[in-house]
Motif scaffolding. Structure first.
Motif, PDB file in Angstrom:
ATOM      1  N   SER A  51       0.758  -0.953  -0.058  1.00  0.00           N
ATOM      2  CA  SER A  51       0.116  -0.359  -0.062  1.00  0.00           C
ATOM      3  C   SER A  51       0.694   1.346  -0.099  1.00  0.00           C
ATOM      4  O   SER A  51       1.307   1.776  -0.899  1.00  0.00           O
ATOM      5  CB  SER A  51      -1.271  -0.027   0.938  1.00  0.00           C
ATOM      6  OG  SER A  51      -1.550   1.147   1.252  1.00  0.00           O
ATOM      7  N   VAL A  52       1.950   1.200   0.938  1.00  0.00           N
ATOM      8  CA  VAL A  52       2.547   2.223   0.633  1.00  0.00           C
ATOM      9  C   VAL A  52       3.827   2.548  -0.723  1.00  0.00           C
ATOM     10  O   VAL A  52       3.586   3.793  -0.921  1.00  0.00           O
ATOM     11  CB  VAL A  52       3.505   2.384   2.260  1.00  0.00           C
ATOM     12  CG1 VAL A  52       4.645   2.857   1.870  1.00  0.00           C
ATOM     13  CG2 VAL A  52       2.456   2.501   3.316  1.00  0.00           C
ATOM     14  N   HIS A  54       2.379   1.860  -3.430  1.00  0.00           N
ATOM     15  CA  HIS A  54       1.535   1.980  -4.153  1.00  0.00           C
ATOM     16  C   HIS A  54       1.350   3.210  -4.229  1.00  0.00           C
ATOM     17  O   HIS A  54       0.908   4.710  -5.508  1.00  0.00           O
ATOM     18  CB  HIS A  54      -0.062   1.497  -3.857  1.00  0.00           C
ATOM     19  CG  HIS A  54      -1.280   1.778  -5.213  1.00  0.00           C
ATOM     20  ND1 HIS A  54      -1.652   2.703  -4.029  1.00  0.00           N
ATOM     21  CD2 HIS A  54      -1.781   1.283  -5.800  1.00  0.00           C
ATOM     22  CE1 HIS A  54      -2.494   3.018  -5.036  1.00  0.00           C
ATOM     23  NE2 HIS A  54      -2.902   2.309  -6.281  1.00  0.00           N
ATOM     24  N   LEU A  55       1.301   3.905  -3.239  1.00  0.00           N
ATOM     25  CA  LEU A  55       0.908   6.173  -2.806  1.00  0.00           C
ATOM     26  C   LEU A  55       2.439   6.300  -3.195  1.00  0.00           C
ATOM     27  O   LEU A  55       1.713   7.717  -4.325  1.00  0.00           O
ATOM     28  CB  LEU A  55       0.447   5.811  -0.948  1.00  0.00           C
ATOM     29  CG  LEU A  55       0.045   7.140  -0.826  1.00  0.00           C
ATOM     30  CD1 LEU A  55      -0.898   7.948  -1.634  1.00  0.00           C
ATOM     31  CD2 LEU A  55       0.170   7.007   0.614  1.00  0.00           C
ATOM     32  N   LEU A 135      -7.415   1.413  -1.905  1.00  0.00           N
ATOM     33  CA  LEU A 135      -6.306   1.603  -3.488  1.00  0.00           C
ATOM     34  C   LEU A 135      -6.688   3.076  -3.984  1.00  0.00           C
ATOM     35  O   LEU A 135      -5.976   4.272  -4.262  1.00  0.00           O
ATOM     36  CB  LEU A 135      -5.951   0.533  -4.429  1.00  0.00           C
ATOM     37  CG  LEU A 135      -5.245  -0.527  -3.847  1.00  0.00           C
ATOM     38  CD1 LEU A 135      -5.504  -1.568  -4.933  1.00  0.00           C
ATOM     39  CD2 LEU A 135      -3.916  -0.244  -3.875  1.00  0.00           C
ATOM     40  N   ASN A 138      -5.869   6.061  -2.189  1.00  0.00           N
ATOM     41  CA  ASN A 138      -4.562   5.854  -2.175  1.00  0.00           C
ATOM     42  C   ASN A 138      -4.094   7.079  -3.881  1.00  0.00           C
ATOM     43  O   ASN A 138      -3.467   7.603  -3.209  1.00  0.00           O
ATOM     44  CB  ASN A 138      -3.467   4.767  -2.280  1.00  0.00           C
ATOM     45  CG  ASN A 138      -3.254   4.300  -0.983  1.00  0.00           C
ATOM     46  OD1 ASN A 138      -4.040   4.646   0.093  1.00  0.00           O
ATOM     47  ND2 ASN A 138      -2.841   2.892  -1.326  1.00  0.00           N
ATOM     48  N   SER A 141      -5.940  10.151  -2.638  1.00  0.00           N
ATOM     49  CA  SER A 141      -4.633  10.645  -1.883  1.00  0.00           C
ATOM     50  C   SER A 141      -3.719  11.694  -3.051  1.00  0.00           C
ATOM     51  O   SER A 141      -3.217  13.003  -2.341  1.00  0.00           O
ATOM     52  CB  SER A 141      -4.197   9.898  -0.664  1.00  0.00           C
ATOM     53  OG  SER A 141      -3.434  10.857   0.176  1.00  0.00           O
ATOM     54  N   ARG A 192      -9.866  11.667   3.413  1.00  0.00           N
ATOM     55  CA  ARG A 192     -10.311   9.622   2.401  1.00  0.00           C
ATOM     56  C   ARG A 192     -11.228   9.552   3.618  1.00  0.00           C
ATOM     57  O   ARG A 192     -11.268   9.275   4.432  1.00  0.00           O
ATOM     58  CB  ARG A 192      -9.187   9.656   2.166  1.00  0.00           C
ATOM     59  CG  ARG A 192      -8.538   9.187   3.143  1.00  0.00           C
ATOM     60  CD  ARG A 192      -6.854   8.502   2.779  1.00  0.00           C
ATOM     61  NE  ARG A 192      -7.557   7.094   2.675  1.00  0.00           N
ATOM     62  CZ  ARG A 192      -6.135   6.555   1.564  1.00  0.00           C
ATOM     63  NH1 ARG A 192      -4.942   7.196   1.811  1.00  0.00           N
ATOM     64  NH2 ARG A 192      -6.644   5.171   1.184  1.00  0.00           N
ATOM     65  N   CYS A 196      -4.763   4.022   4.079  1.00  0.00           N
ATOM     66  CA  CYS A 196      -3.408   3.627   3.204  1.00  0.00           C
ATOM     67  C   CYS A 196      -2.889   2.289   4.268  1.00  0.00           C
ATOM     68  O   CYS A 196      -1.879   2.260   3.881  1.00  0.00           O
ATOM     69  CB  CYS A 196      -2.981   4.786   3.041  1.00  0.00           C
ATOM     70  SG  CYS A 196      -1.177   5.739   4.287  1.00  0.00           S
ATOM     71  N   TYR A 198      -0.355   2.880   6.871  1.00  0.00           N
ATOM     72  CA  TYR A 198       0.619   3.879   7.738  1.00  0.00           C
ATOM     73  C   TYR A 198       1.061   3.677   8.621  1.00  0.00           C
ATOM     74  O   TYR A 198       2.232   3.397   8.952  1.00  0.00           O
ATOM     75  CB  TYR A 198       0.963   4.985   6.641  1.00  0.00           C
ATOM     76  CG  TYR A 198       2.320   5.649   6.514  1.00  0.00           C
ATOM     77  CD1 TYR A 198       3.707   5.109   6.222  1.00  0.00           C
ATOM     78  CD2 TYR A 198       1.988   6.169   8.074  1.00  0.00           C
ATOM     79  CE1 TYR A 198       4.952   5.079   6.961  1.00  0.00           C
ATOM     80  CE2 TYR A 198       3.856   7.353   7.648  1.00  0.00           C
ATOM     81  CZ  TYR A 198       4.909   6.723   7.506  1.00  0.00           C
ATOM     82  OH  TYR A 198       6.127   7.072   7.903  1.00  0.00           O
ATOM     83  N   CYS A 207      -2.162  10.015   8.837  1.00  0.00           N
ATOM     84  CA  CYS A 207      -1.715  10.816   7.425  1.00  0.00           C
ATOM     85  C   CYS A 207      -2.843  12.223   7.819  1.00  0.00           C
ATOM     86  O   CYS A 207      -3.232  12.103   8.376  1.00  0.00           O
ATOM     87  CB  CYS A 207      -1.889  10.427   6.299  1.00  0.00           C
ATOM     88  SG  CYS A 207      -0.838   8.741   5.827  1.00  0.00           S
ATOM     89  N   CYS A 210      -5.961  11.871   6.639  1.00  0.00           N
ATOM     90  CA  CYS A 210      -5.959   9.612   6.856  1.00  0.00           C
ATOM     91  C   CYS A 210      -8.134   9.489   7.613  1.00  0.00           C
ATOM     92  O   CYS A 210      -8.195  11.069   7.863  1.00  0.00           O
ATOM     93  CB  CYS A 210      -5.638   9.806   8.520  1.00  0.00           C
ATOM     94  SG  CYS A 210      -6.003   7.800   8.096  1.00  0.00           S
TER      95      CYS A 210
END
Length: 225
Positions: A51-52, A54-55, A135, A138, A141, A192, A196, A198, A207, A210
């Motif tokens: 995920s990280v 991907h972001l 996703l 992400n 974001s 969002r 994600c 994180y 974040c 978030c």
């Protein structure tokens, strides 16, 4: 920055390679990036690192597309086969565009979302059990973050034309079905409806956009949106 060169200084895979299904023993640039992120962050699960990763890649691509739309009123053709990618590098040394083909700014959704963020999400969802809503969040974001940076840059330099084009491009992206419903986008501000993951990285926290106001304590899984 996006580097432009018909031939990068060393052989690199394309983002088309990264988005493709491949045999387990074949070169896999996307898996290499996830491993790099896992090693660098100490992520406790591969899906968190995915995920990280991907972001990060989504933010990189969003910055390129939105920056060009805002500053030049056009976007380059970022077809995955034209973009060489170094999964071991970070910006600005990771992306090389091998051919410059300007496209109208109103095609930014086709170029960024349909060309990159949708196929990237499909691969990561299949490999790492990442929820589609996570996703999509992400991606949203990444777009909102790039828009916010551009808006601040434009206002600091007295460029209302750039601020207007940034807003137009961002609004067009958030109107696309892929980003619609991912959160609340007002101006460059964004909140969002998903997370994600994180916060699961050691000392990661949440974040600024978030859905959580503090890291969850009990459940290892975040809402998917």
């Amino acid at each position: 920055m996006l580097r432009v060169a018909a031939r990068p200084p060393r052989p690199l895979p394309t983002l088309a390679d990264a988005y493709a299904d491949r045999a387990p023993d074949g070169p896999d640039p996307l898996a290499a990036r996830v491993r790099k992120v896992a090693a660098g962050t100490g992520a406790p699960e591969e899906r968190v690192a995915a995920s990280v990763a991907h972001l990060g890649l989504a933010a990189r691509l969003a910055a390129v597309a939105l920056g060009c739309a805002a500053l030049h009123g056009a976007v380059p053709d970022l077809a995955p086969g034209l973009l060489r990618w170094d999964p071991e590098a970070t910006a600005p040394d990771d992306l090389w565009l091998t051919d410059v083909r300007p496209r109208p700014a109103d095609l930014i959704g086709e170029v960024l979302l349909e060309g990159h963020l949708l196929p990237l999400a499909r691969v990561l969802a299949a490999r790492h059990r990442l929820a589609p809503g996570l996703l999509r969040g992400n991606a949203a974001s990444a777009v909102a973050g790039a828009a916010g940076q551009l808006d601040r840059w434009a206002r600091d330099r007295g460029r209302p034309d750039v601020a207007r084009r940034t807003a137009t491009a961002a609004e067009r992206l958030f109107a696309h079905p892929y980003l619609s419903g991912t959160g609340t986008f007002t101006g460059p501000a964004f909140r969002r409806r998903s997370c994600c993951l994180y916060y699961r990285v050691p000392a990661g926290g949440v974040c600024g956009d978030c859905c959580f106001t503090r890291p969850p304590r009990s459940s290892p899984r975040a809402p998917s949106g």
